[in-house]
Design an enzyme around this catalytic site. Structure first.
Site, PDB file in Angstrom:
ATOM      1  N   GLU A 126       0.899  -1.149   0.000  1.00  0.00           N
ATOM      2  CA  GLU A 126       0.000   0.000   0.000  1.00  0.00           C
ATOM      3  C   GLU A 126       0.935   1.195   0.000  1.00  0.00           C
ATOM      4  OE1 GLU A 126      -2.361   0.891   3.623  1.00  0.00           O
ATOM      5  OE2 GLU A 126      -1.878   2.836   2.749  1.00  0.00           O
TER       6      GLU A 126
ATOM      7  N   CYS B 133      -2.769   7.379   5.546  1.00  0.00           N
ATOM      8  CA  CYS B 133      -2.749   7.015   4.119  1.00  0.00           C
ATOM      9  C   CYS B 133      -4.056   7.413   3.448  1.00  0.00           C
ATOM     10  CB  CYS B 133      -2.493   5.530   3.954  1.00  0.00           C
ATOM     11  SG  CYS B 133      -3.306   4.507   5.188  1.00  0.00           S
TER      12      CYS B 133
END
Lengths: 513, 513
Positions: B248, B285
């Site tokens: 990710e 994020c």
């Protein structure tokens, strides 16, 4: 300056002669145009819905059947696989299209999951609804050894379309005319469904490279050699935005005969193994290329039976002259390994340009890594083991494979269990008391395995789960019913299977706040 | 010659001072030994069965809670995230371990599918039974911004163990003491369960590289920057036997405010957006880094409200001095783009070494690719759009992202639908009338998205489906009941959900032949 585009030529492997020019290799501009068209077709294919895509797949099967006679004649001329095998392969191809239509109609591939809000959860949970959506255009590479079932109208094309992904197929150069004919049938169905760009066809090695690196391509499906497949895998991984490359590359498919099995039915196993490694002239990705047989009286009898039968096995035409050359070279390399004896077969290539079946033998103590590389064609290597411990140690040295086969005695339990434990870490399918050639198209099939059998062992190229390669999940959070895809709405108008608040549920749930 | 091993130092980001030496960076030999030990632990972890692994996960949560006070103090000292946030993060971490224990206890992750033989099928179908098995040892990279929930005891570790894969964690250098303390808690549980090598810890950048290229590692899970993640992804793909790299990486997380939403509740959206992009000092994020706001009276009011609130937002300490420097540099680069105006924020780094929240503004006509790169820290860019068509065209230019958020008016339908259509192709989660920061751990969560949000958008790192990353399927063909894993036996002694002959079935089926 005039850069002439190379011709795409259809060659008859029985004669080695060029029969016709099918067209020209695709130019970079043509490939880019097909990929852009595929990208533009994504919304139209989505708009068809699952029912529309299932209908498209069924229509494609029907169109292939309409052209069956032409397709079979071309496929036989280009592959030398023979009409009986190819007739079966066409039936399999059409059955596969219809099976995948059934699979997406059932709807589990959507993976619908609904979580209602839970403010008490840690962290607090909003309304979350998850399903899969198509990745986008898929590049499919046709395989040499299945001009139908793993080529233009094959499983990769069928599962990508089932998932809602337009497809650009790179035709295999061994059967360009078959590719064009099958593409014609698929395209008729696509045009009728109003999504003409759902399937495209390109030709030539450069076109394959252009395809894998095209910005519109979201995933690649490939069946072929380790060398070719790895080169394309590397290209896919090196893109600015890497894309998944689902490659089925090479597999040696070990087969184990326990001492008890050899004692109980050695002769029948010898016959079955011969049939399996010479089926389609050994040009199956699941061909058993290594057979572990016991030392001792019964093992020796099995080996002798296989040697005798192998010597009588007929020579045959391989798919291409290049494959024939690679077979001859591969057999010579195997035969040159330390400890190898030739039990059956002389020159791997006869004077008429056909391949001769070969049975090699090596004692377990001389087994080496060189024997674990796939040699495409009708050859198998018998590895004689002296003890159970030697067998298990040998199996522990094998690379990943699509299949691992075990022949055991009636009711035998201890050694089979130990063998299965070892091979489970190295294979995608365990076959008991049978042969790995023959890959059923069904819900439970798995056609993959640790590298080099597959570039990612988590994904099968055959069976219901093949669709999953071309899907990715998306979650909708606190999204009003009016804006949700129908699959995620409370009233479940499409009746898809779902998990609701952690529980596998029926097809309708009561509306919430 | 003496190659001294570099120290692993715990730094307090509030002061920038080194507080203690936690240990030494792992040597190549140590990494290799941990990976080999992890590989040896595969059978032991498998032997625990699903019930044993679920118990292990629950015990790990309990051990973390026992050490909670110590862990929280270390995590706060090393991250400056504050005790309230970290207390929540520890609770989330433990809840996640327990949730994944529930998930594997339920058993759907095994994907059990049983097809009985059907000789009439094309091709004929043998008895086929499919389930998932662990891939093997997994390398986990701790993330800077979640010292607990995405680090040693985080979701990657929990889902790999749940899948049956031993884990070797590479500690994030920003919180080595926290890593060691949490590892200690996990290891106590692993020792008690008799699988001490189920979890290992290594330190140092070189150890990370050694981990990704170690022959025993079967998959990698990573949360971090595009640059660092891509370098490791490339290493994983270039191995002789490539392994999947679940990364990710970076996400700009666009947020859209429709004109109707701005008119109805612009002030509340300004408040919510400020809260979201400054939460945890913007070190999420899922931080909304781009907000598309309408031109006109209401849009302007929203922008002015955000400018006023942004100017008052407090400065804060970032996770590390390097992250602070990158934030200052990133804000300066954004502010230097053509057409950019600074609505709030002056110097991104104040004299005390803290980060200052920043609100930037650009007209849609001046929007450029440079604005789509994630800038970690408390900054967001408002993009003013004049028309719906301009908005949709702008959204169509965005890279992949973890989330896309939409604020719409009461009952509004047309524009929201068009926005959702566009962002669905570019994101892993659509959030309506809320904020993307805050990632629930549940069955339906998806935390992924097209590159660079994730290296493979098909896999989530949060929620029940996270387990799937570490599993691969295997099929057993014509295998006697006595040799099948219990999950695949007719009597289904573990009561796992299954699909039988294509139909989602209950937990027991009648024995066959």
């Amino acid at each position: 300056m005039n850069h002439a585009t190379p011709d795409v030529v259809s060659v008859d492997p029985r004669t080695g002669e060029a029969v016709e020019v099918v067209g020209a290799e695709s130019t970079p501009a043509e490939v880019a145009a097909r990929c852009a068209a595929a990208d533009s077709a994504v919304p139209a294919l989505a708009a068809l819905g699952v029912a529309g895509r299932a209908a498209l797949l069924r229509d494609m099967a029907a169109e292939l059947e309409k052209d069956g006679e032409t397709i079979l004649a071309l496929a036989d001329r280009e592959s030398a696989l023979g009409l009986p095998r190819l007739t079966g392969e066409l039936a399999r191809t059409c059955a596969q299209l219809r099976f995948l239509a059934d699979v997406v109609t059932e709807g589990s591939h959507l993976g619908v999951v609904i979580d209602h809000p839970d403010p008490a959860a840690v962290p607090p949970r909003p309304d979350l609804r998850r399903m899969t959506v198509p990745r986008g255009p898929v590049a499919v590479f046709g395989a040499s050894n299945f001009p139908l079932a793993f080529s233009v109208p094959g499983g990769d094309t069928a599962s990508a379309l089932a998932a809602g992904c337009p497809v650009v197929v790179k035709a295999h150069p061994a059967h360009p005319a078959t590719s064009l004919a099958t593409y014609g049938a698929l395209r008729r169905a696509a045009v009728l469904a109003g999504v003409p760009d759902a399937v495209s066809l390109v030709h030539g090695r450069a076109a394959g490279v252009a395809l894998v690196t095209d910005q519109h391509i979201a995933a690649v499906a490939f069946t072929g050699s380790v060398r070719g497949g790895r080169a394309l895998f590397d290209l896919a991984a090196a893109r600015p935005e890497p894309i998944p490359f689902f490659g089925e590359l090479g597999s040696v498919n070990p087969l184990v005969v326990t001492p008890t099995a050899a004692a109980e039915r050695g002769a029948s196993i010898a016959e079955g193994l011969l049939g399996s490694f010479t089926l389609g002239m050994g040009q199956f990705c699941t061909k058993p290329g290594l057979a572990f047989v016991p030392a001792g009286e019964h093992g020796t009898a099995l080996q002798e039976a296989l040697a005798a039968r192998g010597t009588d096995a007929p020579a045959g035409t391989l798919l291409t002259r290049n494959i024939l050359a690679a077979y001859a070279e591969g057999v010579r390399e195997l035969a040159a390994q330390p400890g190898i004896r030739v039990l059956a077969g002389a020159e791997p290539r006869d004077l008429a340009g056909r391949a001769t079946p070969t049975v090699l033998w090596v004692p377990g103590a001389m087994f080496s890594e060189a024997l674990t590389e796939e040699c495409f064609g009708p050859v198998t290597v018998l590895v004689e083991y002296a003890t159970e411990e030697e067998l298990l140690a040998l199996l522990d040295r094998l690379p990943g494979s699509l299949t691992a086969t075990l022949h055991m005695g009636e009711g035998e339990e201890d050694l089979p269990r130990r063998v299965i434990d070892v091979v489970t870490r190295r294979t995608g399918r365990v076959v008991c008391d049978g042969y790995p050639t023959g890959v059923a198209v069904s819900w439970a099939m798995n056609h993959s395995g640790p590298y080099p059998a597959a570039t990612d062992s988590a994904h099968t190229s055959v069976g219901a789960a093949a669709v999953q390669r071309f899907l990715r999940p998306i979650a909708y959070q606190d999204t009003p019913q009016r804006l949700l895809p129908p699959e995620l709405r409370d009233d479940n108008p499409l009746g898809v299977p779902r998990r609701v608040d952690g529980v596998l549920a029926g097809t309708a749930i009561s509306p919430t706040g």
